[in-house]
Design a protein around this motif. Structure first.
Motif, mmCIF file in Angstrom:
data_model
loop_
_atom_site.group_PDB
_atom_site.id
_atom_site.type_symbol
_atom_site.label_atom_id
_atom_site.label_comp_id
_atom_site.label_asym_id
_atom_site.label_seq_id
_atom_site.Cartn_x
_atom_site.Cartn_y
_atom_site.Cartn_z
ATOM 1 N N SER A 238 0.836 -1.206 0.000
ATOM 2 C CA SER A 238 0.000 0.000 0.000
ATOM 3 C C SER A 238 0.871 1.256 0.000
ATOM 4 C CB SER A 238 -0.921 0.000 1.218
ATOM 5 O OG SER A 238 -0.180 0.022 2.415
ATOM 6 N N ARG A 239 0.268 2.360 -0.383
ATOM 7 C CA ARG A 239 1.022 3.609 -0.474
ATOM 8 C C ARG A 239 1.171 4.262 0.896
ATOM 9 N NH1 ARG A 239 0.276 6.556 -6.322
ATOM 10 N NH2 ARG A 239 1.021 4.780 -7.524
ATOM 11 N N ALA A 240 2.207 5.115 0.997
ATOM 12 C CA ALA A 240 2.538 5.741 2.274
ATOM 13 C C ALA A 240 2.813 7.219 2.079
ATOM 14 C CB ALA A 240 3.768 5.060 2.880
ATOM 15 N N ALA A 241 2.585 7.997 3.140
ATOM 16 C CA ALA A 241 2.876 9.431 3.147
ATOM 17 C C ALA A 241 3.672 9.776 4.398
ATOM 18 C CB ALA A 241 1.576 10.241 3.106
ATOM 19 N N HIS A 242 4.430 10.865 4.311
ATOM 20 C CA HIS A 242 5.334 11.262 5.399
ATOM 21 C C HIS A 242 5.416 12.785 5.420
ATOM 22 C CE1 HIS A 242 9.823 11.134 6.924
ATOM 23 N NE2 HIS A 242 8.994 11.588 7.862
ATOM 24 N N TRP A 243 5.058 13.375 6.557
ATOM 25 C CA TRP A 243 5.192 14.821 6.752
ATOM 26 C C TRP A 243 5.960 15.073 8.043
ATOM 27 C CZ3 TRP A 243 3.772 19.036 3.802
ATOM 28 C CH2 TRP A 243 2.998 18.774 2.663
ATOM 29 N N GLU A 244 6.802 16.112 8.032
ATOM 30 C CA GLU A 244 7.629 16.396 9.207
ATOM 31 C C GLU A 244 7.976 17.873 9.273
ATOM 32 O OE1 GLU A 244 11.959 14.969 11.081
ATOM 33 O OE2 GLU A 244 11.489 14.616 8.967
ATOM 34 N N HIS A 245 7.941 18.417 10.481
ATOM 35 C CA HIS A 245 8.485 19.742 10.767
ATOM 36 C C HIS A 245 9.329 19.678 12.033
ATOM 37 C CE1 HIS A 245 7.182 22.686 7.909
ATOM 38 N NE2 HIS A 245 5.899 22.540 8.131
ATOM 39 N N THR A 246 10.365 20.498 12.075
ATOM 40 C CA THR A 246 11.110 20.761 13.300
ATOM 41 C C THR A 246 10.497 21.978 13.971
ATOM 42 O OG1 THR A 246 13.182 19.847 12.429
ATOM 43 C CG2 THR A 246 13.357 21.401 14.259
ATOM 44 N N MET A 247 10.224 21.886 15.274
ATOM 45 C CA MET A 247 9.532 22.965 15.964
ATOM 46 C C MET A 247 10.064 23.124 17.388
ATOM 47 S SD MET A 247 7.434 21.378 18.390
ATOM 48 C CE MET A 247 6.075 22.537 18.587
ATOM 49 N N THR A 248 9.721 24.262 17.986
ATOM 50 C CA THR A 248 10.028 24.506 19.391
ATOM 51 C C THR A 248 8.886 25.309 19.993
ATOM 52 O OG1 THR A 248 11.778 25.219 20.906
ATOM 53 C CG2 THR A 248 11.289 26.679 19.058
#
Length: 279
Positions: A238-248
């Motif tokens: 199956s297909r996959a998605a990936h989201w990411e942010h660096t935060m403080t």
């Protein structure tokens, strides 16, 4: 400075991380614009190297040693296509219309790291793939929005999972990979799972920087590592998605170090406090 096993950054160090985060954000824009049918993932990696060079930054990924006798990572980007969840190695793969592409990228400026990921389509996505990416992105922002001073990392994890579970379709929440602390190294304590109970884990205090990164699939959460020892694919294809942010989290609110605008537009739209130290 270390506090209970985690690295706390001074305001000046967070500003340096912001500079690295801007390189990440600008690279994401460049690669998303360049991705088109007929373009190879290797060509996108070359473009990312050019962005790093223009900004006098270096790569968080190139030569990274993942342990377990894995070979050093050979590229500056992880480009994962369709059923690939994470750690896809750029190369000769030719992008085609309808591909679902995740680009994970890290940059170092003056010894401080920024790390982020986006998912996008090559041309028009199927409705299912577009929704998968949207839900994953929304889950990331839900996690970010749950972070506040004196809260716990578990609040973030719970918010990510809750947002995904709100969907009528059952998605797979990848558990083998998590968000993480970040600063003078790309991966630091604490881990930030994409599932869990609120009120648990490391307390959120000023100076703590986190990379929040849900990985979500249209099927099983289980992954398999390919023979290159890096690329992880869904076990069921199956297909996959990936989201990411660096935060403080600052005394004034939330600051997204890997967003071009520091997260101001998204945070304001969600009724969340925008709290940059300098931008």
């Amino acid at each position: 400075m270390r506090w209970r096993g985690v690295e706390l950054k001074t305001p000046e160090q967070l500003v340096a991380m912001r500079r690295a985060g801007l390189v990440v954000a600008q690279t994401h824009v460049a690669l998303r614009e360049a991705a088109a049918p007929g373009v190879t993932t290797g060509e996108l990696d070359v473009l990312a190297r050019e962005v790093l060079a223009r900004h006098g930054a270096t790569s968080s990924f190139l030569g990274y040693d993942g342990g377990y006798d894995d070979p050093p990572f050979p590229a500056v980007t992880c480009i994962s296509v369709n059923e690939e969840i994470v750690h896809g190695i750029p190369g000769d793969r030719v992008l085609a219309a309808g591909d679902l592409v995740s680009v994970d990228f890290g940059a170092i400026v003056d010894g401080w790291h920024g790390d982020g990921a986006i998912t996008f389509g090559v041309g028009e996505l199927s409705p299912a793939d577009a929704r998968l990416s949207d839900v994953t992105r929304e889950a990331m922002w839900a996690g970010i929005g749950a972070a506040h001073l004196r809260g716990r990392v578990g609040d973030i994890s719970h918010a990510v999972e809750r947002r995904i579970r709100e969907e009528p379709l059952t998605y797979g929440i990848v558990r083998d990979f998590t968000g993480h602390g970040i600063g003078s190294a790309m991966h630091q304590p604490p881990d930030v799972p994409n599932y869990g109970r609120p009120g648990r884990g490391t307390r959120i205090v000023e100076g703590l920087a986190l990379a929040i990164e849900p990985m979500v699939t249209l099927g099983s959460e289980e992954g398999l590592t390919l023979d290159d020892d890096w690329t992880v694919v869904t076990a069921d294809g199956s297909r996959a998605a990936h989201w990411e942010h660096t935060m403080t989290v600052t005394s004034a609110g939330l600051w997204i170090l890997t967003a071009l605008d520091g997260g101001e537009a998204e945070l304001t739209a969600r009724g969340l406090p925008y709290g940059p130290l300098a931008d």
